[in-house]
Design a protein around this motif. Structure first.
Motif, PDB file in Angstrom:
ATOM      1  N   TYR A  47       0.835  -1.181   0.000  1.00 46.12           N
ATOM      2  CA  TYR A  47       0.000   0.000   0.000  1.00 46.12           C
ATOM      3  C   TYR A  47       0.875   1.238   0.000  1.00 46.12           C
ATOM      4  O   TYR A  47       1.954   1.227   0.601  1.00 46.12           O
ATOM      5  CB  TYR A  47      -0.855  -0.044   1.283  1.00 46.12           C
ATOM      6  N   ARG A  92       3.904   7.760   2.523  1.00 47.24           N
ATOM      7  CA  ARG A  92       4.597   6.562   2.997  1.00 47.24           C
ATOM      8  C   ARG A  92       4.137   5.317   2.270  1.00 47.24           C
ATOM      9  O   ARG A  92       3.032   5.259   1.747  1.00 47.24           O
ATOM     10  CB  ARG A  92       4.435   6.432   4.509  1.00 47.24           C
ATOM     11  N   LEU A 148       3.986   0.972   2.444  1.00 50.76           N
ATOM     12  CA  LEU A 148       3.949  -0.192   3.341  1.00 50.76           C
ATOM     13  C   LEU A 148       4.271  -1.459   2.563  1.00 50.76           C
ATOM     14  O   LEU A 148       3.736  -1.674   1.479  1.00 50.76           O
ATOM     15  CB  LEU A 148       2.536  -0.364   3.922  1.00 50.76           C
ATOM     16  N   LEU A 160       5.583  -5.580   9.337  1.00 49.03           N
ATOM     17  CA  LEU A 160       5.417  -4.643   8.220  1.00 49.03           C
ATOM     18  C   LEU A 160       6.689  -3.827   8.093  1.00 49.03           C
ATOM     19  O   LEU A 160       7.379  -3.577   9.091  1.00 49.03           O
ATOM     20  CB  LEU A 160       4.260  -3.666   8.493  1.00 49.03           C
ATOM     21  N   HIS A 201       5.621  -0.021  18.269  1.00 57.50           N
ATOM     22  CA  HIS A 201       5.640  -1.149  17.321  1.00 57.50           C
ATOM     23  C   HIS A 201       7.001  -1.422  16.694  1.00 57.50           C
ATOM     24  O   HIS A 201       7.131  -2.370  15.913  1.00 57.50           O
ATOM     25  CB  HIS A 201       4.585  -0.920  16.229  1.00 57.50           C
ATOM     26  N   ARG A 245       6.050  -4.347  14.245  1.00 57.84           N
ATOM     27  CA  ARG A 245       5.081  -5.412  14.524  1.00 57.84           C
ATOM     28  C   ARG A 245       3.780  -5.071  13.832  1.00 57.84           C
ATOM     29  O   ARG A 245       3.290  -3.938  13.943  1.00 57.84           O
ATOM     30  CB  ARG A 245       4.793  -5.503  16.032  1.00 57.84           C
ATOM     31  N   ARG A 246       3.207  -6.066  13.185  1.00 61.35           N
ATOM     32  CA  ARG A 246       1.893  -5.836  12.582  1.00 61.35           C
ATOM     33  C   ARG A 246       0.837  -6.040  13.664  1.00 61.35           C
ATOM     34  O   ARG A 246       0.753  -7.108  14.274  1.00 61.35           O
ATOM     35  CB  ARG A 246       1.676  -6.805  11.436  1.00 61.35           C
ATOM     36  N   LEU A 247       0.073  -5.006  13.898  1.00 63.66           N
ATOM     37  CA  LEU A 247      -0.869  -4.996  15.017  1.00 63.66           C
ATOM     38  C   LEU A 247      -2.310  -4.954  14.529  1.00 63.66           C
ATOM     39  O   LEU A 247      -2.576  -4.571  13.384  1.00 63.66           O
ATOM     40  CB  LEU A 247      -0.619  -3.738  15.874  1.00 63.66           C
ATOM     41  N   MET A 296      -5.138  -2.728  14.520  1.00 61.90           N
ATOM     42  CA  MET A 296      -5.193  -1.290  14.749  1.00 61.90           C
ATOM     43  C   MET A 296      -6.565  -0.850  15.256  1.00 61.90           C
ATOM     44  O   MET A 296      -7.595  -1.371  14.824  1.00 61.90           O
ATOM     45  CB  MET A 296      -4.883  -0.540  13.446  1.00 61.90           C
ATOM     46  N   GLU A 303      -1.621   6.732  16.122  1.00 59.76           N
ATOM     47  CA  GLU A 303      -2.397   5.515  15.898  1.00 59.76           C
ATOM     48  C   GLU A 303      -1.924   4.447  16.859  1.00 59.76           C
ATOM     49  O   GLU A 303      -0.726   4.331  17.136  1.00 59.76           O
ATOM     50  CB  GLU A 303      -2.204   5.032  14.457  1.00 59.76           C
ATOM     51  N   ASP A 343       2.608   3.538  13.759  1.00 59.89           N
ATOM     52  CA  ASP A 343       2.733   4.594  12.765  1.00 59.89           C
ATOM     53  C   ASP A 343       3.949   5.471  13.072  1.00 59.89           C
ATOM     54  O   ASP A 343       4.947   5.000  13.600  1.00 59.89           O
ATOM     55  CB  ASP A 343       1.430   5.398  12.738  1.00 59.89           C
TER      56      ASP A 343
HETATM   57  C1  Q0N Z   1      -0.959   0.351   9.702  1.00 61.17           C
HETATM   58  N1  Q0N Z   1      -1.697   2.253   8.897  1.00 61.17           N
HETATM   59  C2  Q0N Z   1      -2.137   3.626   8.747  1.00 61.17           C
HETATM   60  C3  Q0N Z   1       1.705   3.940   6.127  1.00 61.17           C
HETATM   61  C4  Q0N Z   1       1.016   4.086   7.449  1.00 61.17           C
HETATM   62  N2  Q0N Z   1       2.102  -1.587  13.072  1.00 61.17           N
HETATM   63  C5  Q0N Z   1       1.044  -1.641  12.217  1.00 61.17           C
HETATM   64  N3  Q0N Z   1       0.335  -2.787  12.145  1.00 61.17           N
HETATM   65  C6  Q0N Z   1      -0.715  -2.888  11.318  1.00 61.17           C
HETATM   66  N4  Q0N Z   1      -1.094  -1.885  10.546  1.00 61.17           N
HETATM   67  C7  Q0N Z   1      -0.451  -0.706  10.556  1.00 61.17           C
HETATM   68  C8  Q0N Z   1       0.670  -0.540  11.409  1.00 61.17           C
HETATM   69  C9  Q0N Z   1       1.398   0.681  11.451  1.00 61.17           C
HETATM   70  N5  Q0N Z   1       1.967   1.664  11.480  1.00 61.17           N
HETATM   71  C10 Q0N Z   1      -1.150   1.658   9.956  1.00 61.17           C
HETATM   72  N6  Q0N Z   1      -1.897   1.370   7.952  1.00 61.17           N
HETATM   73  C11 Q0N Z   1      -1.470   0.181   8.418  1.00 61.17           C
HETATM   74  C12 Q0N Z   1      -1.007   4.553   8.545  1.00 61.17           C
HETATM   75  N7  Q0N Z   1      -0.411   4.375   7.257  1.00 61.17           N
HETATM   76  C13 Q0N Z   1      -0.645   5.502   6.398  1.00 61.17           C
HETATM   77  C14 Q0N Z   1       0.083   5.361   5.099  1.00 61.17           C
HETATM   78  O1  Q0N Z   1       1.460   5.043   5.285  1.00 61.17           O
END
Ligand code: Q0N
Length: 310
Positions: A23, A28, A30, A45, A89, A107-109, A111, A216, A228
């Motif tokens: 994404y 930014r 991902l 991530l 994270h 870490r993938r959390l 959210m 976040e 984030d």
């Molecule tokens: C996540 N966003 C919104 C990239 C960031 N640690 C995490 N685990 C799961 N999901 C996310 C994170 C984090 N950080 C957060 N999307 C996924 C913020 N985005 C905006 C676009 O750029």
């Protein structure tokens, strides 16, 4: 993309061997690291901050060199300063050379479905709500506040996570409670306002006001984890403390020159036209880069030397 304007080819998400691109937001990108079998890992991530810059809701054609690295390092510094308040994270900054310095493995959390915003000063959407009915996020405020006024105390003013291309909508505290439960809602509110208070305690000594910020959170074992980026000029309004004067929009520490040039006759751009802004001239890019570096160096007391591949 969140606004339908793709970043320029030069600044778009790089191909990273060993990672799957998931994404791209405005600034930014991902990725998911691939496991030994070549499948995307579900527990990690890679968060990459590009040099893209947005202004007036557009991603500009011209990147600002080192911006992604400066903001990544600023965010990492804040995570350290906030570590006694909230876990975060971050897993590692050992990342591919192509994004070294600007990327963090996290870490993938799970959210929270809420943009957690705190405001210490009144401006932007908060000011619009206040002018309409004297409240912000359902909280009644005293009369006589104006653009840039310091609030009696920092407010939690959450918003929805809007689908890409849309603006976030304000949420009432009751809506946050309904979405995540009263317990997590109260903890998110307390942590968000404490992060802004701590941020301002540190920034004030360095001549910067953090008017408001968006953070976040993810949930791990029932507790909140900060995710984030945190307390960067992209997630917060940074104002030069010396120039603070309520009653009009405050200049921004980072984007002052960009906005000033885009609105000047020299740019040839009409904000009301709905057209994309023109590329920035080299001197505006260079002065803006210097602003980001200066903010980083003032806040952290560290000197910025790019380590990235840029
Ligand atoms: C996540 N966003 C919104 C990239 C960031 N640690 C995490 N685990 C799961 N999901 C996310 C994170 C984090 N950080 C957060 N999307 C996924 C913020 N985005 C905006 C676009 O750029």
């Amino acid at each position: 993309m969140t606004d339908g304007s793709p970043p320029s080819a030069a600044a778009s998400a790089p191909d990273l061997p060993g990672y799957a691109h998931l994404y791209s937001g405005k600034v930014r990108d991902l990725y998911a690291p691939l496991d030994d079998a070549g499948h995307p890992r579900t527990d990690r991530l890679l968060l990459v901050a590009s040099d893209r810059i947005s202004a007036f809701d557009f991603v500009l054609e011209t990147p600002v060199p080192d911006k992604g690295e400066v903001l990544t390092r600023m965010s990492l510094w804040w995570f350290e300063q906030l570590a006694d308040l909230v876990p975060n994270h971050v897993v590692s900054t050992d990342v591919p050379d192509a994004v070294r310095g600007r990327a963090v493995l996290v870490r993938r959390l799970d959210m929270l479905p809420v943009e957690c915003v705190a405001r210490a000063y009144l401006t932007g959407g908060g000011l619009r709500e206040y002018r309409a009915d004297g409240t912000v996020s359902g909280i009644a405020l005293p009369d006589g506040l104006t653009d840039g006024s310091r609030l009696p105390e920092p407010l939690f003013t959450p918003s929805t996570k809007a689908p890409s291309g849309q603006h976030d909508e304000p949420m009432s505290y009751a809506q946050v409670e309904a979405a995540v439960g009263p317990d997590l809602a109260a903890r998110a509110r307390d942590l968000t306002t404490r992060i802004l208070v701590r941020g301002n305690e540190l920034a004030a000594e360095r001549g910067i006001i953090i008017a408001d910020t968006k953070v976040e959170f993810g949930v791990v074992d029932g507790g909140l984890v900060l995710a984030d980026e945190v307390l960067t000029p992209d997630s917060s309004r940074f104002w030069p403390a010396e120039e603070w004067e309520p009653g009009h929009p405050q200049p921004s520490v980072d984007k002052e020159f960009v906005r000033e040039w885009l609105l000047s006759p020299a740019s040839g751009w009409d904000k009301a036209s709905g057209e994309a802004p023109p590329p920035l001239p080299d001197d505006v890019i260079e002065r803006t880069r210097a602003k980001y570096v200066e903010a980083y160096e003032r806040l952290t007391g560290r000197s910025f030397t790019a380590r990235g591949a840029a």
